[in-house]
Design a protein around this motif. Sequence first.
Motif, PDB file in Angstrom:
ATOM      1  N   ARG A 140     -23.756   1.268 -13.774  1.00  0.00           N
ATOM      2  CA  ARG A 140     -22.926   2.381 -14.220  1.00  0.00           C
ATOM      3  C   ARG A 140     -21.469   2.058 -13.942  1.00  0.00           C
ATOM      4  NH1 ARG A 140     -26.929   6.716 -12.658  1.00  0.00           N
ATOM      5  NH2 ARG A 140     -27.699   7.365 -14.678  1.00  0.00           N
ATOM      6  N   ASP A 141     -20.583   2.761 -14.661  1.00  0.00           N
ATOM      7  CA  ASP A 141     -19.162   2.638 -14.347  1.00  0.00           C
ATOM      8  C   ASP A 141     -18.756   3.824 -13.470  1.00  0.00           C
ATOM      9  OD1 ASP A 141     -18.839   4.837 -16.037  1.00  0.00           O
ATOM     10  OD2 ASP A 141     -18.056   3.652 -17.701  1.00  0.00           O
ATOM     11  N   CYS A 147     -23.519   0.829 -18.506  1.00  0.00           N
ATOM     12  CA  CYS A 147     -22.845  -0.315 -19.100  1.00  0.00           C
ATOM     13  C   CYS A 147     -23.602  -1.603 -18.803  1.00  0.00           C
ATOM     14  CB  CYS A 147     -21.399  -0.406 -18.625  1.00  0.00           C
ATOM     15  SG  CYS A 147     -21.170  -0.268 -16.866  1.00  0.00           S
ATOM     16  N   VAL A 148     -23.212  -2.651 -19.513  1.00  0.00           N
ATOM     17  CA  VAL A 148     -23.762  -3.990 -19.326  1.00  0.00           C
ATOM     18  C   VAL A 148     -22.597  -4.914 -19.026  1.00  0.00           C
ATOM     19  CG1 VAL A 148     -25.024  -5.905 -20.397  1.00  0.00           C
ATOM     20  CG2 VAL A 148     -25.645  -3.539 -20.953  1.00  0.00           C
ATOM     21  N   ILE A 160     -19.222  -5.935 -20.977  1.00  0.00           N
ATOM     22  CA  ILE A 160     -19.297  -6.221 -22.412  1.00  0.00           C
ATOM     23  C   ILE A 160     -19.772  -5.025 -23.224  1.00  0.00           C
ATOM     24  CG2 ILE A 160     -19.638  -8.689 -22.053  1.00  0.00           C
ATOM     25  CD1 ILE A 160     -22.613  -8.220 -22.714  1.00  0.00           C
ATOM     26  N   LEU A 161     -20.318  -4.014 -22.546  1.00  0.00           N
ATOM     27  CA  LEU A 161     -20.805  -2.832 -23.237  1.00  0.00           C
ATOM     28  C   LEU A 161     -20.672  -1.654 -22.289  1.00  0.00           C
ATOM     29  CD1 LEU A 161     -22.357  -1.550 -25.663  1.00  0.00           C
ATOM     30  CD2 LEU A 161     -24.464  -2.160 -24.497  1.00  0.00           C
ATOM     31  N   GLY A 162     -20.197  -0.525 -22.792  1.00  0.00           N
ATOM     32  CA  GLY A 162     -20.041   0.653 -21.934  1.00  0.00           C
ATOM     33  C   GLY A 162     -20.238   1.931 -22.710  1.00  0.00           C
ATOM     34  N   GLY A 163     -20.088   3.052 -22.004  1.00  0.00           N
ATOM     35  CA  GLY A 163     -20.189   4.351 -22.652  1.00  0.00           C
ATOM     36  C   GLY A 163     -21.591   4.787 -22.986  1.00  0.00           C
ATOM     37  N   ILE A 164     -22.603   4.162 -22.350  1.00  0.00           N
ATOM     38  CA  ILE A 164     -23.986   4.561 -22.618  1.00  0.00           C
ATOM     39  C   ILE A 164     -24.214   5.921 -21.956  1.00  0.00           C
ATOM     40  CG2 ILE A 164     -26.417   4.002 -22.288  1.00  0.00           C
ATOM     41  CD1 ILE A 164     -25.570   1.038 -22.141  1.00  0.00           C
ATOM     42  N   VAL A 165     -24.578   6.910 -22.760  1.00  0.00           N
ATOM     43  CA  VAL A 165     -24.759   8.275 -22.258  1.00  0.00           C
ATOM     44  C   VAL A 165     -26.205   8.471 -21.829  1.00  0.00           C
ATOM     45  CG1 VAL A 165     -24.613  10.725 -22.805  1.00  0.00           C
ATOM     46  CG2 VAL A 165     -22.927   9.133 -23.741  1.00  0.00           C
ATOM     47  N   ASP A 166     -26.375   8.922 -20.604  1.00  0.00           N
ATOM     48  CA  ASP A 166     -27.702   9.291 -20.102  1.00  0.00           C
ATOM     49  C   ASP A 166     -27.521  10.534 -19.246  1.00  0.00           C
ATOM     50  OD1 ASP A 166     -26.951   8.435 -17.458  1.00  0.00           O
ATOM     51  OD2 ASP A 166     -27.339   6.392 -18.084  1.00  0.00           O
TER      52      ASP A 166
END
Length: 198
Positions: A140-141, A147-148, A160-166
């Motif tokens: 997590r951020d 994120c990844v 490289i990837l963010g903003g994943i909503v859970d």
Amino acid sequence: MEENEEKEPRRGPIASAMAGAISVGANMLGEKFTELKHDADSKRLKASANFPMIRLPESYEIEKIAHGLTYPTSVTWDDRGSMYVAEAGGTFLNEEDASARILRVDDNGMTTEVVNLDGKIYPAISGMTWYNGAFYITHRDRELYGCVSRVTPDGGITQILGGIVDSKSDHQPNDVRMGRDGRMYVCVGIGGNSGYMD
């Protein structure tokens, strides 16, 4: 409307509530039956002589290959076949403040810290894989979005990837894998608990 055609009976609020209660009750009974069946099935398994807390199916054996780990979450192997374990890091249930890190496991089960991610990511590390000379981890951020990040063996880290909503609590991004098609696949939990968005 034709004279012989019957009208569909209308349910009042009490009848609707009763039908709903019966439906919920039937579902709960079904879930309880499944739980009891799983419990009975697990009791039929035999415990390992070396690890009595682990139950194994007939003809299976278990061997401890690493020890002294704190909250291990993922295992991966590099191109040479070396094994790595990710430790989640963070504080769990107010027990201890553990490091988020990646460890190499040698043939004797001893571990060596390869990368320490304290202060570089917001814990916890959930998933990890190796691809093209680097580790890829899910975490997590600071705003608790999933994120990844790409982590090199020398400790360099790039999100490289963010903003994943859970749900920002229990259902964080978990495993990450590279497919044969060259695409990355990330497993993400739902944004609520049992469908209830709280």
